[in-house]
Design an enzyme around this catalytic site. Sequence first.
Site, mmCIF file in Angstrom:
data_model
loop_
_atom_site.group_PDB
_atom_site.id
_atom_site.type_symbol
_atom_site.label_atom_id
_atom_site.label_comp_id
_atom_site.label_asym_id
_atom_site.label_seq_id
_atom_site.Cartn_x
_atom_site.Cartn_y
_atom_site.Cartn_z
ATOM 1 N N HIS A 169 48.037 46.075 27.092
ATOM 2 C CA HIS A 169 47.421 47.404 27.002
ATOM 3 C C HIS A 169 47.532 48.043 28.379
ATOM 4 O O HIS A 169 47.247 47.402 29.393
ATOM 5 C CB HIS A 169 45.959 47.273 26.581
ATOM 6 N N CYS A 188 40.210 50.356 23.564
ATOM 7 C CA CYS A 188 41.508 49.904 24.114
ATOM 8 C C CYS A 188 42.065 48.696 23.369
ATOM 9 O O CYS A 188 43.261 48.432 23.409
ATOM 10 C CB CYS A 188 41.365 49.578 25.590
ATOM 11 N N ASN A 191 46.451 55.835 30.697
ATOM 12 C CA ASN A 191 45.863 54.907 29.718
ATOM 13 C C ASN A 191 45.598 55.691 28.430
ATOM 14 O O ASN A 191 44.739 56.573 28.403
ATOM 15 C CB ASN A 191 44.576 54.337 30.309
HETATM 16 N N1 COA Z 1 40.405 60.510 43.563
HETATM 17 C C1 COA Z 1 39.985 60.286 44.783
HETATM 18 N N2 COA Z 1 38.935 59.508 45.091
HETATM 19 C C2 COA Z 1 38.294 58.929 44.060
HETATM 20 C C3 COA Z 1 38.688 59.121 42.735
HETATM 21 C C4 COA Z 1 39.791 59.950 42.498
HETATM 22 N N3 COA Z 1 40.265 60.187 41.262
HETATM 23 N N4 COA Z 1 37.870 58.408 41.915
HETATM 24 C C5 COA Z 1 36.985 57.797 42.712
HETATM 25 N N5 COA Z 1 37.239 58.104 44.008
HETATM 26 C C6 COA Z 1 36.530 57.643 45.205
HETATM 27 C C7 COA Z 1 35.110 57.204 44.910
HETATM 28 O O1 COA Z 1 34.246 58.303 44.904
HETATM 29 C C8 COA Z 1 34.861 56.261 46.048
HETATM 30 O O2 COA Z 1 34.558 57.022 47.188
HETATM 31 P P1 COA Z 1 33.499 56.473 48.279
HETATM 32 O O3 COA Z 1 34.073 55.192 48.795
HETATM 33 O O4 COA Z 1 33.474 57.571 49.276
HETATM 34 O O5 COA Z 1 32.225 56.306 47.533
HETATM 35 C C9 COA Z 1 36.215 55.610 46.297
HETATM 36 O O6 COA Z 1 37.181 56.470 45.697
HETATM 37 C C10 COA Z 1 36.342 54.225 45.697
HETATM 38 O O7 COA Z 1 35.854 54.291 44.340
HETATM 39 P P2 COA Z 1 35.821 53.049 43.428
HETATM 40 O O8 COA Z 1 35.299 53.466 42.089
HETATM 41 O O9 COA Z 1 35.132 51.926 44.138
HETATM 42 O O10 COA Z 1 37.388 52.711 43.331
HETATM 43 P P3 COA Z 1 38.096 51.478 42.704
HETATM 44 O O11 COA Z 1 38.929 50.841 43.738
HETATM 45 O O12 COA Z 1 37.176 50.612 41.919
HETATM 46 O O13 COA Z 1 39.082 52.183 41.698
HETATM 47 C C11 COA Z 1 39.303 52.461 39.350
HETATM 48 C C12 COA Z 1 38.556 52.880 40.611
HETATM 49 C C13 COA Z 1 38.653 53.167 38.188
HETATM 50 C C14 COA Z 1 40.744 52.892 39.475
HETATM 51 C C15 COA Z 1 39.229 50.927 39.188
HETATM 52 O O14 COA Z 1 37.900 50.487 39.283
HETATM 53 C C16 COA Z 1 39.815 50.462 37.918
HETATM 54 O O15 COA Z 1 41.009 50.569 37.709
HETATM 55 N N6 COA Z 1 39.000 49.902 37.020
HETATM 56 C C17 COA Z 1 39.461 49.465 35.708
HETATM 57 C C18 COA Z 1 39.600 50.682 34.868
HETATM 58 C C19 COA Z 1 40.231 50.423 33.552
HETATM 59 O O16 COA Z 1 41.181 49.696 33.450
HETATM 60 N N7 COA Z 1 39.691 51.056 32.530
HETATM 61 C C20 COA Z 1 40.201 50.973 31.229
HETATM 62 C C21 COA Z 1 39.778 49.702 30.621
HETATM 63 S S1 COA Z 1 40.619 49.432 29.187
#
Ligand code: COA
Length: 336
Positions: free
Chosen positions: A263, A115, A293
């Site tokens: 980004h 990224c 992304n």
């Molecule tokens: N649809 C529905 N539910 C989903 C899902 C999806 N696409 N992906 C995960 N879940 C569920 C999980 O299984 C979890 O369920 P549970 O509570 O029953 O276990 C719940 O949603 C919460 O998951 P979690 O991973 O804790 O969510 P989050 O709030 O951390 O959001 C991201 C996930 C990935 C969106 C977030 O962590 C994020 O944006 N991180 C940064 C990612 C990023 O920027 N990456 C690129 C870097 S350059």
Amino acid sequence: MYQTKIAGLGKYVPENVVTNDDLSKKMDTNDEWITERTGIKERRHIKKGDGNTTATMGVKAAKIAIERSGISKDDIDLIVFATLSPDYYFPGCGVQVQEMLEIDTCPALDVRNQCSGFVYAISVADQFIKTGMYENILVIGSENHSGGLDFTTRGRSVSVIFGDGAGAAVLTRSDHNGQGIFSTHLHSEGKHALELSLKGPSTNHWVPEIIAENPQGDDIPYYPYMNGQFVFKNAIQRFSEVINEGLKENGLEVADIDMLIPHQANLRISQFVQQKFKLKDDQVYNNIQRYGNTTAASIPIALTEAWEEGKVKEGDVVVLAAFGSGFTWGSVILKW
Ligand code: COA
């Protein structure tokens, strides 16, 4: 020392639009979850047979950037290609671009900084121009994510985020004093390498080994792994630090920023950074809603669109900032 300016910008995204509802037909997800957590409404995916690859999309974006720059392709001294999803394990996409653009032999290199790839690539190009070694450099960020994501429910926390596309910039020696890149700032912290990674196949983890280790196919290393919350926390900290670092280096204040192009990792990350710096909506450009992304392509696609929409104008102070796998992060401070 010379100064570098961006002379032309271009972008290309595949025609195939994939909405959140489309994804919900393949896995257990929904528009509300994706929109609320990431801001993404749709992304583009390459369709088999549409001729798009990481390299060919990069070429399409590059052709537009070259035309807008007014520089002949034959005057390009170096190609720098940033991607985490190259067409081949080796060689890199840079040499494919040299061939596809029918540029006579020229140096070409690939940057592997995910990224942060485009910010790193700009910084590399800037050093060559500053020292006078090269005058015109083509910098490309391009990604084909959709070919390597897990579109089952198992992969949903990663696969809903990423999209395909390419952006390009022609960098050239600036003839106006004060116009162009002021500084670039790069960082990495390899202890977090595996928190956002794709472990195999690799030379120390080859295909038969992967299959032998995963008879049930549960823990599949050839799909990306992301520790989402850890990435999120590090991203907001590093974005802020590296923007401040760039401003300080140049004696600038937050109020001097005309446009921040972060980004496009996640809309919530951009909004957090915007609030922290108390930037107005028209000082930050976001298009993750439409493309997801796109990793190394996200900044050049966003910069191109911001420029096309007249939101980046001559004399504007523009800040580019990125964070991603590695972890790596960086910023570019420039005057348009
Ligand atoms: N649809 C529905 N539910 C989903 C899902 C999806 N696409 N992906 C995960 N879940 C569920 C999980 O299984 C979890 O369920 P549970 O509570 O029953 O276990 C719940 O949603 C919460 O998951 P979690 O991973 O804790 O969510 P989050 O709030 O951390 O959001 C991201 C996930 C990935 C969106 C977030 O962590 C994020 O944006 N991180 C940064 C990612 C990023 O920027 N990456 C690129 C870097 S350059």
